[in-house]
Design a protein around this motif. Structure first.
Motif, PDB file in Angstrom:
ATOM      1  N   GLN A  17       0.845  -1.198   0.000  1.00  0.00           N
ATOM      2  CA  GLN A  17       0.000   0.000   0.000  1.00  0.00           C
ATOM      3  C   GLN A  17       0.880   1.246   0.000  1.00  0.00           C
ATOM      4  N   PHE A  18       0.592   2.149  -0.931  1.00  0.00           N
ATOM      5  CA  PHE A  18       1.272   3.439  -0.970  1.00  0.00           C
ATOM      6  C   PHE A  18       0.317   4.455  -0.361  1.00  0.00           C
ATOM      7  N   LYS A  19       0.672   4.916   0.833  1.00  0.00           N
ATOM      8  CA  LYS A  19      -0.214   5.822   1.575  1.00  0.00           C
ATOM      9  C   LYS A  19       0.305   7.252   1.481  1.00  0.00           C
ATOM     10  N   GLY A  73      -7.112   4.096  -4.899  1.00  0.00           N
ATOM     11  CA  GLY A  73      -8.066   4.473  -3.859  1.00  0.00           C
ATOM     12  C   GLY A  73      -8.514   5.914  -3.917  1.00  0.00           C
ATOM     13  N   MET A  74      -8.378   6.532  -5.101  1.00  0.00           N
ATOM     14  CA  MET A  74      -8.742   7.943  -5.227  1.00  0.00           C
ATOM     15  C   MET A  74      -9.086   8.237  -6.675  1.00  0.00           C
ATOM     16  N   GLY A  83      -2.315   9.505   5.481  1.00  0.00           N
ATOM     17  CA  GLY A  83      -2.500   8.141   5.973  1.00  0.00           C
ATOM     18  C   GLY A  83      -3.421   7.310   5.106  1.00  0.00           C
ATOM     19  N   SER A  84      -4.147   7.951   4.176  1.00  0.00           N
ATOM     20  CA  SER A  84      -5.036   7.204   3.282  1.00  0.00           C
ATOM     21  C   SER A  84      -4.223   6.463   2.225  1.00  0.00           C
ATOM     22  N   THR A  85      -4.722   5.292   1.822  1.00  0.00           N
ATOM     23  CA  THR A  85      -4.066   4.532   0.762  1.00  0.00           C
ATOM     24  C   THR A  85      -4.393   5.163  -0.584  1.00  0.00           C
ATOM     25  N   LEU A  86      -3.335   5.529  -1.321  1.00  0.00           N
ATOM     26  CA  LEU A  86      -3.509   6.128  -2.645  1.00  0.00           C
ATOM     27  C   LEU A  86      -3.643   5.042  -3.703  1.00  0.00           C
ATOM     28  N   VAL A  87      -2.664   4.141  -3.728  1.00  0.00           N
ATOM     29  CA  VAL A  87      -2.693   3.019  -4.661  1.00  0.00           C
ATOM     30  C   VAL A  87      -2.128   1.791  -3.977  1.00  0.00           C
ATOM     31  N   GLU A  88      -2.478   0.629  -4.523  1.00  0.00           N
ATOM     32  CA  GLU A  88      -1.861  -0.625  -4.083  1.00  0.00           C
ATOM     33  C   GLU A  88      -1.082  -1.173  -5.269  1.00  0.00           C
TER      34      GLU A  88
END
Length: 94
Positions: A17-19, A73-74, A83-88
């Motif tokens: 996870q890239f947060k 995730g956006m 802290g939100s996950t941008l991409v996995e």
């Protein structure tokens, strides 16, 4: 018997996870202004993932991983909190 979820190993590959990290200046939320990747894309470490802006700065965020984008995730226009996950990104075993 039910399978227990295996804990993710940091360097063994799998989905990372890239947060959104703290970009400083006390900023807690940014707006996504551009996406440079889509699901299925291959990315290398330091490839641009997205552009975000706050009231103080506009920043392009780069991938910390090499692999394949498996989820995003956006979307453009979203407000994203630190802290939100941008991409996995699915990475190879290393």
């Amino acid at each position: 018997p039910a399978k227990a979820a295996a804990p993710a190993a940091a360097s063994a590959g799998g989905v990372q996870q890239f947060k959104l990290s703290d970009i400083g200046e006390g900023i807690t939320e940014v707006q996504v202004t551009e996406l440079f990747v889509k699901v299925g894309d291959s990315v290398k470490e330091m490839d641009n993932i997205c552009a975000v802006e706050s009231d103080k700065a506009s920043v392009e965020l780069t991938s910390p991983f090499t692999g394949k984008v498996v989820s995003i995730g956006m979307k453009v226009g979203d407000n994203v909190k630190v802290g939100s996950t941008l991409v996995e990104i699915e990475t190879a075993g290393g």
